[in-house]
Scaffold this active site. Structure first.
Site, PDB file in Angstrom:
ATOM      1  N   ARG A  15       0.843  -1.211   0.000  1.00 39.64           N
ATOM      2  CA  ARG A  15       0.000   0.000   0.000  1.00 39.64           C
ATOM      3  C   ARG A  15       0.876   1.260   0.000  1.00 39.64           C
ATOM      4  O   ARG A  15       1.011   1.936  -1.024  1.00 39.64           O
ATOM      5  CB  ARG A  15      -0.935  -0.032   1.220  1.00 39.64           C
ATOM      6  N   ASP A  16       1.508   1.549   1.107  1.00 41.68           N
ATOM      7  CA  ASP A  16       2.305   2.782   1.196  1.00 41.68           C
ATOM      8  C   ASP A  16       3.462   2.720   0.205  1.00 41.68           C
ATOM      9  O   ASP A  16       3.835   3.719  -0.416  1.00 41.68           O
ATOM     10  CB  ASP A  16       2.846   2.939   2.633  1.00 41.68           C
ATOM     11  N   HIS A 207       5.276   4.744  12.686  1.00 44.31           N
ATOM     12  CA  HIS A 207       5.259   4.634  11.215  1.00 44.31           C
ATOM     13  C   HIS A 207       6.256   5.669  10.687  1.00 44.31           C
ATOM     14  O   HIS A 207       5.921   6.843  10.537  1.00 44.31           O
ATOM     15  CB  HIS A 207       3.827   4.916  10.751  1.00 44.31           C
ATOM     16  N   HIS A 209       8.810   7.193   7.960  1.00 47.14           N
ATOM     17  CA  HIS A 209       9.413   7.273   6.620  1.00 47.14           C
ATOM     18  C   HIS A 209      10.879   7.646   6.831  1.00 47.14           C
ATOM     19  O   HIS A 209      11.229   8.291   7.827  1.00 47.14           O
ATOM     20  CB  HIS A 209       8.651   8.291   5.760  1.00 47.14           C
ATOM     21  N   CYS A 240       4.482   9.268  -0.086  1.00 49.46           N
ATOM     22  CA  CYS A 240       3.075   9.672  -0.107  1.00 49.46           C
ATOM     23  C   CYS A 240       2.885  10.636  -1.268  1.00 49.46           C
ATOM     24  O   CYS A 240       3.644  11.594  -1.416  1.00 49.46           O
ATOM     25  CB  CYS A 240       2.691  10.338   1.206  1.00 49.46           C
ATOM     26  N   ASN A 249       8.862   4.221   3.461  1.00 46.83           N
ATOM     27  CA  ASN A 249       8.946   3.851   4.872  1.00 46.83           C
ATOM     28  C   ASN A 249      10.304   3.221   5.109  1.00 46.83           C
ATOM     29  O   ASN A 249      10.959   2.757   4.190  1.00 46.83           O
ATOM     30  CB  ASN A 249       7.894   2.775   5.190  1.00 46.83           C
TER      31      ASN A 249
HETATM   32  P1  HMG Z   1     -13.283  14.270  -2.493  1.00 49.23           P
HETATM   33  O1  HMG Z   1     -12.997  14.578  -3.917  1.00 49.23           O
HETATM   34  O2  HMG Z   1     -13.399  15.395  -1.521  1.00 49.23           O
HETATM   35  O3  HMG Z   1     -14.526  13.270  -2.323  1.00 49.23           O
HETATM   36  O4  HMG Z   1     -12.114  13.286  -2.009  1.00 49.23           O
HETATM   37  P2  HMG Z   1     -16.029  13.376  -2.635  1.00 49.23           P
HETATM   38  O5  HMG Z   1     -16.751  12.683  -1.525  1.00 49.23           O
HETATM   39  O6  HMG Z   1     -16.417  14.790  -3.010  1.00 49.23           O
HETATM   40  O7  HMG Z   1     -16.166  12.461  -3.937  1.00 49.23           O
HETATM   41  C1  HMG Z   1     -15.545  12.791  -5.182  1.00 49.23           C
HETATM   42  C2  HMG Z   1     -15.473  11.554  -6.049  1.00 49.23           C
HETATM   43  O8  HMG Z   1     -14.679  10.533  -5.438  1.00 49.23           O
HETATM   44  C3  HMG Z   1     -16.848  10.918  -6.291  1.00 49.23           C
HETATM   45  O9  HMG Z   1     -16.789  10.314  -7.564  1.00 49.23           O
HETATM   46  C4  HMG Z   1     -16.892   9.841  -5.244  1.00 49.23           C
HETATM   47  O10 HMG Z   1     -17.773   8.797  -5.567  1.00 49.23           O
HETATM   48  C5  HMG Z   1     -15.449   9.361  -5.248  1.00 49.23           C
HETATM   49  P3  HMG Z   1     -17.375  11.045  -8.873  1.00 49.23           P
HETATM   50  O11 HMG Z   1     -18.809  11.293  -8.526  1.00 49.23           O
HETATM   51  O12 HMG Z   1     -16.580  12.311  -9.035  1.00 49.23           O
HETATM   52  O13 HMG Z   1     -17.126  10.039  -9.958  1.00 49.23           O
HETATM   53  N1  HMG Z   1     -15.065   8.714  -3.978  1.00 49.23           N
HETATM   54  C6  HMG Z   1     -14.500   7.497  -3.897  1.00 49.23           C
HETATM   55  N2  HMG Z   1     -14.172   6.587  -4.833  1.00 49.23           N
HETATM   56  C7  HMG Z   1     -13.613   5.441  -4.405  1.00 49.23           C
HETATM   57  N3  HMG Z   1     -13.372   5.170  -3.109  1.00 49.23           N
HETATM   58  C8  HMG Z   1     -13.696   6.041  -2.145  1.00 49.23           C
HETATM   59  C9  HMG Z   1     -14.304   7.266  -2.540  1.00 49.23           C
HETATM   60  N4  HMG Z   1     -14.724   8.338  -1.856  1.00 49.23           N
HETATM   61  C10 HMG Z   1     -15.207   9.208  -2.744  1.00 49.23           C
HETATM   62  N5  HMG Z   1     -13.458   5.750  -0.874  1.00 49.23           N
HETATM   63  C11 HMG Z   1     -11.305  11.506  -0.665  1.00 49.23           C
HETATM   64  C12 HMG Z   1     -12.055  12.803  -0.697  1.00 49.23           C
HETATM   65  C13 HMG Z   1     -11.003  11.179   0.791  1.00 49.23           C
HETATM   66  C14 HMG Z   1     -12.163  10.397  -1.277  1.00 49.23           C
HETATM   67  C15 HMG Z   1      -9.993  11.662  -1.486  1.00 49.23           C
HETATM   68  O14 HMG Z   1      -9.328  12.811  -1.055  1.00 49.23           O
HETATM   69  C16 HMG Z   1      -9.060  10.482  -1.362  1.00 49.23           C
HETATM   70  O15 HMG Z   1      -9.384   9.396  -1.825  1.00 49.23           O
HETATM   71  N6  HMG Z   1      -7.877  10.660  -0.746  1.00 49.23           N
HETATM   72  C17 HMG Z   1      -6.970   9.573  -0.504  1.00 49.23           C
HETATM   73  C18 HMG Z   1      -5.596  10.085  -0.394  1.00 49.23           C
HETATM   74  C19 HMG Z   1      -4.640   8.936  -0.095  1.00 49.23           C
HETATM   75  O16 HMG Z   1      -4.964   7.768  -0.257  1.00 49.23           O
HETATM   76  N7  HMG Z   1      -3.417   9.275   0.347  1.00 49.23           N
HETATM   77  C20 HMG Z   1      -2.418   8.334   0.636  1.00 49.23           C
HETATM   78  C21 HMG Z   1      -2.697   7.521   1.857  1.00 49.23           C
HETATM   79  S1  HMG Z   1      -2.374   8.381   3.371  1.00 49.23           S
HETATM   80  C22 HMG Z   1      -0.699   8.126   3.659  1.00 49.23           C
HETATM   81  O17 HMG Z   1       0.001   7.643   2.818  1.00 49.23           O
HETATM   82  C23 HMG Z   1      -0.166   8.436   5.035  1.00 49.23           C
HETATM   83  C24 HMG Z   1       0.084   7.189   5.895  1.00 49.23           C
HETATM   84  O18 HMG Z   1       0.970   6.296   5.252  1.00 49.23           O
HETATM   85  C25 HMG Z   1       0.666   7.592   7.256  1.00 49.23           C
HETATM   86  C26 HMG Z   1       1.858   8.542   7.119  1.00 49.23           C
HETATM   87  O19 HMG Z   1       2.833   8.219   6.423  1.00 49.23           O
HETATM   88  O20 HMG Z   1       1.768   9.602   7.730  1.00 49.23           O
HETATM   89  C27 HMG Z   1      -1.231   6.431   6.157  1.00 49.23           C
HETATM   90 MG    MG Z   2       3.079   6.473   5.230  1.00 50.34          MG
END
Ligand code: HMG
Ligand code: MG
Length: 300
Positions: A15-16, A207, A209, A240, A249
């Site tokens: 994933r990450d 966690h 990086h 990220c 990481n």
């Molecule tokens: P948004 O654009 O504000 O969402 O995104 P929305 O609710 O307005 O929906 C917009 C569109 O997205 C719609 O589709 C929804 O259906 C769709 P459209 O009508 O335009 O075709 N949608 C989805 N589709 C699939 N799965 C879903 C979903 N939700 C809405 N779950 C949202 C808000 C949170 C969805 C978006 O910003 C997002 O997906 N962000 C994810 C970012 C991400 O994954 N980042 C990396 C992971 S975090 C990380 O790496 C840190 C970590 O490792 C810890 C660390 O290192 O600190 C964990």
């Molecule tokens: Mg991370």
């Protein structure tokens, strides 16, 4: 505090590690990676994310990956879910455990999930309810715990406040993410001391990086603070998409080597883990980010 006798490693490579890759990676290569990791003895693998494919295209095939993996008994296969929609998709894919992710920094929250910290916590409440009803455990992440790419320094009290909210809403464990890898051992200890006033030590995870090369030192500092769960990524893959320049990481192989040196049990086979990392690096055409793996592979 004395060191723990065993540590649980949470493998976040699929994933990450892969979420930031620009090149297409086939479902079968992802499946192979997950299977290799469980075969190496990892007992917890974060397989993918049910997030918007517009935001993180690489994770779009997560349901197919879940359908393709061989599920070993005793292994937890988990996924990130930012909202109820993601949770429902995860449930359909028979994900055993999910993780929600919030940030300690407002700017990062906006960039990563397009809402404020408070809004994100509100968004998790229906997800938590659905998870409870489905008997699915939820892990919580707090990002930017030791610095934010947009807001800079982050006060430990700010991290503690978000961690407390996640714990209060039912997350069984809160993983503290040094998203951009700028943390140091001293700051890590201070952070854990502060957060542990709100969430007990044994429910916290680290966690780290490795952007600044501090991750192993930060893990050692965390061990001294009573933490015994760490997230890591095979071959040090990753970064990220919403934290420019942040590298992967800490490499699972490097953490394992350090823990073995401390006499701490993990149940993981280092040689098999190195093989898993070498294979995915070959698929990606990338240099291996694990120092231990590079050294061992060179001497084979
Ligand atoms: P948004 O654009 O504000 O969402 O995104 P929305 O609710 O307005 O929906 C917009 C569109 O997205 C719609 O589709 C929804 O259906 C769709 P459209 O009508 O335009 O075709 N949608 C989805 N589709 C699939 N799965 C879903 C979903 N939700 C809405 N779950 C949202 C808000 C949170 C969805 C978006 O910003 C997002 O997906 N962000 C994810 C970012 C991400 O994954 N980042 C990396 C992971 S975090 C990380 O790496 C840190 C970590 O490792 C810890 C660390 O290192 O600190 C964990
Ligand atoms: Mg991370």
């Amino acid at each position: 505090m004395s060191l723990p006798s065993s540590v649980r490693l949470v493998e976040v490579g699929p994933r990450d590690g892969l979420q930031n890759e620009k090149q297409p990676i086939s479902v079968s290569d992802k499946v192979r990676l997950v299977n290799d990791l469980s075969a190496a003895g990892l007992r917890y693998v974060e397989v993918g994310s049910f997030v918007s494919p517009k935001w993180v295209p690489q994770m779009a095939g997560s349901a197919e990956v879940f359908a393709g993996i061989q599920r070993s008994p005793g292994v937890t296969y988990a996924a990130l879910t930012p909202n109820l929609k993601g949770f429902e998709a995860a449930l359909e894919a028979k994900v055993e455990e999910v993780a929600v992710f919030a940030a300690a920094s407002e700017a990062f929250s906006q960039k990563n999930i397009n809402c404020s910290i408070a809004e994100s916590l509100q968004r998790f409440i229906p997800l938590m309810e659905a998870a409870r009803a489905a008997n699915v455990r939820v892990r919580g992440y707090v990002s930017c715990v030791l610095g934010c790419p947009y807001d800079g320094e982050i006060a430990p009290a700010q991290v503690a406040a978000v961690a407390r909210e996640l714990y209060a809403m039912g997350c069984y464990e809160v993983s503290l993410g040094d998203t951009i890898g700028t943390g140091t051992a001293g700051k890590t200890r201070q952070l854990i001391e502060t957060v542990a006033r709100e969430v007990p030590h044994h429910l916290l995870a680290g966690h780290f990086h490795d952007t600044y090369g501090q991750a192993l030192a930060n893990i050692y500092a965390s061990l001294l603070e009573g933490i015994s769960v760490f997230d890591s990524s095979v071959a040090g893959l990753g970064g990220c998409p919403y934290a420019k320049g942040a590298t992967g990481n800490v490499a699972t192989e490097d953490v394992l080597y350090m823990l073995q040196g401390l006499g701490i049990d993990t149940g993981i086979d280092l040689d098999r883990l190195i093989d898993a990392g070498a294979r995915i690096c070959e698929v990606l055409g990338k240099a291996n980010g694990s120092r231990v793996a590079r050294a061992r592979l060179a001497s084979r």
